[in-house]
Design an enzyme around this catalytic site. Structure first.
Site, short mmCIF file in Angstrom:
data_model
loop_
_atom_site.label_atom_id
_atom_site.label_comp_id
_atom_site.label_asym_id
_atom_site.label_seq_id
_atom_site.Cartn_x
_atom_site.Cartn_y
_atom_site.Cartn_z
N SER A 143 3.45 0.99 50.44
CA SER A 143 4.48 0.08 49.99
C SER A 143 5.58 -0.16 51.03
O SER A 143 6.28 -1.16 50.96
CB SER A 143 5.12 0.63 48.71
OG SER A 143 5.77 1.86 48.97
N SER B 154 2.52 5.72 51.30
CA SER B 154 3.31 4.52 51.62
C SER B 154 4.07 4.53 52.94
O SER B 154 4.62 3.51 53.32
CB SER B 154 4.30 4.24 50.50
OG SER B 154 3.66 3.51 49.49
N LYS C 188 14.31 1.09 53.95
CA LYS C 188 13.53 0.55 52.85
C LYS C 188 14.46 0.30 51.66
O LYS C 188 15.37 1.08 51.40
CB LYS C 188 12.45 1.57 52.47
CG LYS C 188 11.44 1.09 51.43
CD LYS C 188 10.38 2.16 51.16
CE LYS C 188 9.31 1.70 50.19
NZ LYS C 188 8.30 2.73 49.91
N1 GLN Z 1 -0.50 2.89 47.21
C1 GLN Z 1 -0.04 3.96 46.39
C2 GLN Z 1 0.44 3.46 45.06
O1 GLN Z 1 0.36 2.30 44.86
C3 GLN Z 1 1.02 4.76 47.10
C4 GLN Z 1 2.35 4.15 47.00
C5 GLN Z 1 3.43 5.00 47.60
O2 GLN Z 1 3.19 5.94 48.37
N2 GLN Z 1 4.64 4.71 47.24
O3 GLN Z 1 0.86 4.18 44.22
#
Ligand code: GLN
Length: 497
Positions: free
Chosen positions: A166, A190, A91
């Site tokens: 994400s 995420s 990532k």
């Molecule tokens: N969807 C969540 C957010 O937008 C989690 C994102 C994540 O785990 N990085 O914060």
């Protein structure tokens, strides 16, 4: 008879279908070379990623160099273990020395890190080959990759839908057979949510299990790095490679790292599986709940006992998370001012340069969160918002503590729906946030969680979420493997050919 070109293609495609475990065995028997497999993976990326969008950056020269180095080690009998020569991808929130790292943001365009994240270092030490950097929502803020400043990633099972976020690129690349495994980060779901949407296995380790050194910070008290792979065994292998103490991360745990593959086949007989009442009150789509209930029935048939548990504060989780995460993000993102990293916009004087850089460099979601977080931390509001959210966080953790008095792990859906269409939620941030309802508690409570394929609904994968006691990743992997033996991995995606 010699194999014709046709047979050759079949065997080539076959190599990319292998699990890491199977590929490692082939490499060890010298039936395949890392350079050959790496070339196939790069060709696959070349042929498919225009449509998929999983990668922000492919590093073919570097990958082939690493592959040849691995092949040389192997010919000298110096292979470093099962990951040696295996093509993986990272990532783009993980720093990679000499390779541009942007966290999906315009503000970091052109930023070349001077060092590797601890996890990248560890994979390199294990001999793994890195294919490139994977697409993501800007600064890991989002659930669909639509917040990527570059382009959205697509779901390999249906190109009109999100791969989740994400870490959407990390899940899509593995599902689409571009890479054998990947790393993502999970602050509020995420890793687990995109794993669920793409039909791969994703593990969010216990907070402190994996070093955050060199991970671009979003919300430091919630962030963890974890693996994504096509099988539970592969995820266990990757987790073992990246876990362990690191003095450069002061929240890193000194607990010894077990061999996560040990005992993974021993099944779920005698295990108590907690079923949170609050997660089965009609919040999830019927198709998702159906697969999840079937998985629970499978556990029961295999000798586990289902126990109803309660998570009474789960309903406050989203509110608490979006205060804690935005508060920490507002502080972490203060460093991007045009002076040290990436983008610098023109301006008359320092303040104007700061302002223009941040205005042009950040997309709408980081801006929204910086404003929310700054507000929540400001004098006069701190007690009402941030402090309260921290108290709720304690209550969420206590709910899990209490649940684990009567069960060994908690099971439920990863997400209320299967992968949703791109465009469906992007104009309504609140709807996007609400989709995190099942994943957020695990981060607030600093516990390990995973997503494992539990079958399909309407042609799309459904993930089962398992959450365990702190540092008990092994029990989660064992249960996930038991399910995988019954339902099998998700079918290969068809949408990208
Ligand atoms: N969807 C969540 C957010 O937008 C989690 C994102 C994540 O785990 N990085 O914060």
């Amino acid at each position: 008879m010699l194999p014709g070109p046709e047979d050759h293609r079949v065997s080539e495609a076959g190599l990319l279908e292998l699990s890491i475990g199977e590929l490692a065995a082939k490499l060890a028997r010298r039936e395949a070379a890392s350079e050959e497999v790496t070339r196939l993976a790069l060709a696959r990326i070349e042929a498919t990623d225009g449509r998929l969008g999983a990668f922000l950056r492919v590093t073919p020269e570097r990958a082939l160099e690493e592959a040849r180095a691995s092949d040389r080690r192997r010919s000298r009998g110096e292979a470093r273990g099962p990951l040696d020569g295996v093509p993986l991808a990272l990532k783009d929130i993980l720093l990679t020395e000499g390779v541009e790292t942007t966290a999906g943001s315009r503000i970091l365009r052109g930023f070349i890190p001077p060092y590797d994240a601890a996890v990248a270092e560890r994979l390199r030490a294990a001999g793994a080959v890195t294919l490139g950097k994977l697409n993501m929502d800007e600064f890991a803020m989002g659930s669909s990759t639509e917040n990527s400043a570059y382009r959205p990633c697509r779901n390999p099972h249906d190109l009109g839908r999100t791969p989740g976020g994400s870490s959407g690129g990390s899940a899509a690349a593995v599902a689409a057979r571009q890479a054998f495994g990947s790393l993502g980060t999970d602050t509020g779901g995420s890793i687990r949510q995109p794993a669920g949407f793409c039909g791969v296995v994703g593990v969010k380790p216990t907070y402190g299990r994996v070093s955050r050194y060199g991970v671009i910070a979003f919300a430091s008290s919630l962030d963890q790095v974890g693996p994504m792979a096509r099988t539970v065994g592969d995820a266990a292998l990757l987790l073992g490679a990246i876990a362990g103490h690191d003095p450069r991360d002061m929240t890193s745990s000194e607990r010894p790292v077990p061999d996560y593959r040990e005992g993974i086949e021993s099944g779920v007989a005698g295990l108590r599986v907690g079923v949170p009442r609050e997660w089965f009150q009609g919040g999830a789509d019927a198709g998702v709940e159906g697969r999840v209930r079937e998985a629970l029935a499978t556990f029961e048939r295999l000798g586990a006992r289902l126990v109803e548990v309660e998570l009474p504060h789960a309903k406050y989780g989203i509110a608490a998370y979006y205060l804690v995460a935005t508060a920490e993000a507002s502080s972490n993102l203060a460093r991007y001012d045009g002076v040290r990293f990436g983008l610098r916009a023109e301006g008359k004087g320092l303040r104007e340069m700061y302002g223009h850089t941040r205005d042009q460099g950040f997309g709408p979601e980081p801006k929204r969160r910086i404003m929310l977080g700054t507000y929540a931390l400001s004098a006069g509001y701190y007690d009402a918002y941030y402090l309260r959210a921290q108290k709720v966080r304690t209550l969420v953790r206590r709910d899990f503590d209490r649940a684990f008095e009567s069960c060994d792990l908690v099971a439920g859906p990863v997400s209320p729906t299967v992968a949703f269409p791109l465009g469906e939620k992007i104009s309504d941030p609140l709807q996007m946030y609400l989709a995190d309802v099942y994943t957020i508690g695990c981060n607030l409570a600093a516990l390990p969680g995973l997503s494992v394929p539990a079958g399909m609904h309407a042609g799309l994968p459904v993930g089962l979420q398992l959450i365990g006691r702190a540092f008990d990743e092994s029990t989660l992997l064992r249960a996930a493997r038991a399910l995988e033996r019954e339902v099998g991995p998700a079918p290969a995606p068809r949408a990208i050919g």
